[in-house]
Design an enzyme around this catalytic site. Structure first.
Site, PDB file in Angstrom:
ATOM      1  N   GLU A  47      -4.608   3.747  -8.385  1.00 18.38           N
ATOM      2  CA  GLU A  47      -5.861   4.304  -7.877  1.00 18.38           C
ATOM      3  C   GLU A  47      -6.029   5.746  -8.338  1.00 18.38           C
ATOM      4  OE1 GLU A  47      -8.285   5.502  -3.816  1.00 18.38           O
ATOM      5  OE2 GLU A  47      -6.562   4.152  -3.648  1.00 18.38           O
ATOM      6  N   GLU A  74       0.684  -0.665  -4.863  1.00 21.40           N
ATOM      7  CA  GLU A  74      -0.456   0.223  -5.111  1.00 21.40           C
ATOM      8  C   GLU A  74       0.043   1.649  -5.095  1.00 21.40           C
ATOM      9  OE1 GLU A  74      -3.700   2.878  -3.306  1.00 21.40           O
ATOM     10  OE2 GLU A  74      -1.696   2.355  -2.576  1.00 21.40           O
ATOM     11  N   HIS A  93       0.829  -1.203   0.000  1.00 18.36           N
ATOM     12  CA  HIS A  93       0.000   0.000   0.000  1.00 18.36           C
ATOM     13  C   HIS A  93       0.863   1.254   0.000  1.00 18.36           C
ATOM     14  CE1 HIS A  93      -2.864   2.821   2.264  1.00 18.36           C
ATOM     15  NE2 HIS A  93      -3.467   2.574   1.119  1.00 18.36           N
ATOM     16  N   ASP A 139      -1.333   6.046  -5.753  1.00 23.06           N
ATOM     17  CA  ASP A 139      -2.342   7.064  -6.037  1.00 23.06           C
ATOM     18  C   ASP A 139      -1.711   8.101  -6.957  1.00 23.06           C
ATOM     19  OD1 ASP A 139      -4.258   6.060  -3.973  1.00 23.06           O
ATOM     20  OD2 ASP A 139      -2.642   6.680  -2.630  1.00 23.06           O
ATOM     21  N   HIS A 182      -0.981  10.788  -2.359  1.00 20.50           N
ATOM     22  CA  HIS A 182      -2.331  10.425  -1.929  1.00 20.50           C
ATOM     23  C   HIS A 182      -3.233  11.649  -1.814  1.00 20.50           C
ATOM     24  CE1 HIS A 182      -5.473   9.699   1.119  1.00 20.50           C
ATOM     25  NE2 HIS A 182      -5.531   8.486   0.614  1.00 20.50           N
TER      26      HIS A 182
END
Length: 290
Positions: A118, A35, A8, A37, A50
């Site tokens: 994401e 992962e 993450h 962002d 993020h």
């Protein structure tokens, strides 16, 4: 069933999230995937952050969208974590990553690795972020219909995620449903008020719109618009019948954020195929002993 472990924002339990050090550590930890962002800078670069501002994760302040890549490069995105970065992971000025730089890191992993991208939005969806990411990937040899949807390097498997149903629907017009993850969260008014620091009326209003978005996301999973379900641990715990129904319908699950043995066991008992964690080394070690 072999459970895939995604890091993450990199190994963000160890190094500052989204930094070069965090992603290099994730690969060293044996993470099956990572992962990230994305945000667009003022001059159109895709950077790994993020928040929509830099206040929490750097020594600067202000919206990401109002800063150029050069301005962001001048900020310190790693020291706030308080963890010394080994020399081989780069200096402070090298820690901010663009999507292209992350792709280079993953391409050099020497083994298959997943990349879950994401797209973060507030109330309004803007296609520019998705379009920019898909364009960059296409320039790297990625094609949505190319088998496992890997980059030209051959080892990086790409998938896409969002909480925003409009983003998921937009993606569904461009990539296969198997590569799209509808993220879901359990909405509690008290937590919304605390996170946003708002009063009861505003808290209930925000929670209402969040729950409406969750309901639309659930519908997209019901209809197979997205084939990856991405519930948070709290959602998974609170909705066993709904998650069981999606599993029976062939949906694959990617649950966030799984950092404890109890959370991991919950996922295993529910038949989850992928977990996202801040601590990939620890979760991999727990899995090997189960």
């Amino acid at each position: 069933m072999t459970v895939q472990v995604y890091a993450h924002r990199g190994s963000s339990g160890h190094f500052a999230e989204h930094t070069r050090a965090a992603y290099l550590q994730a690969l060293a930890d044996g993470a099956d995937g990572v992962e990230c962002d994305l945000h667009l800078t003022a001059d159109g670069h895709l950077v790994l952050l993020h928040d929509d501002d830099v206040d929490r994760t750097s020594d600067g302040t202000g919206p990401v969208a109002e800063k150029t890549l050069a301005e962001l490069r001048g900020l310190d995105f790693s020291s706030w974590k308080g963890t010394a970065i080994p020399e081989e992971f780069g200096g402070t000025a090298e820690q901010l990553l663009t999507l292209g730089e992350l792709l280079d890191i993953l391409a050099g992993a020497g083994r298959p690795v997943g990349l879950a991208i994401e797209f973060k939005y507030g109330a309004l969806f803007d296609a520019a972020l998705v379009d920019a990411a898909l364009s960059l990937l296409a320039g790297r040899g990625w094609a949505a219909d190319a088998g496992p949807a890997a980059l030209a390097s051959g080892n990086v498997r790409v998938s896409f995620m969002s909480f925003h149903p409009d983003a998921v629907k937009y993606l569904a017009e461009r990539v296969p449903a198997e590569l799209i993850c509808q993220l879901l969260e359990e909405v509690e008014v008290g937590e919304v008020r605390e996170e946003l620091d708002v009063g009861p009326i505003a808290g209930h209003t925000v929670a209402f719109f969040m729950r409406r978005a969750v309901a639309e996301g659930e519908s997209l999973l019901d209809r197979g618009v997205a084939h990856l379900a991405g519930p948070g641990v709290d959602y998974l715990r609170a909705n066993p019948e709904k998650t069981a129904g999606w599993l029976a319908a062939g949906r694959r699950f990617r649950v966030w954020t799984v950092d404890t043995e109890e959370e991991l066991r919950l996922c295993l008992e529910a038949g989850v195929a992928e977990v996202t964690t801040n601590r990939p080394a620890e979760i991999k070690a727990l899995l090997s002993g189960m």
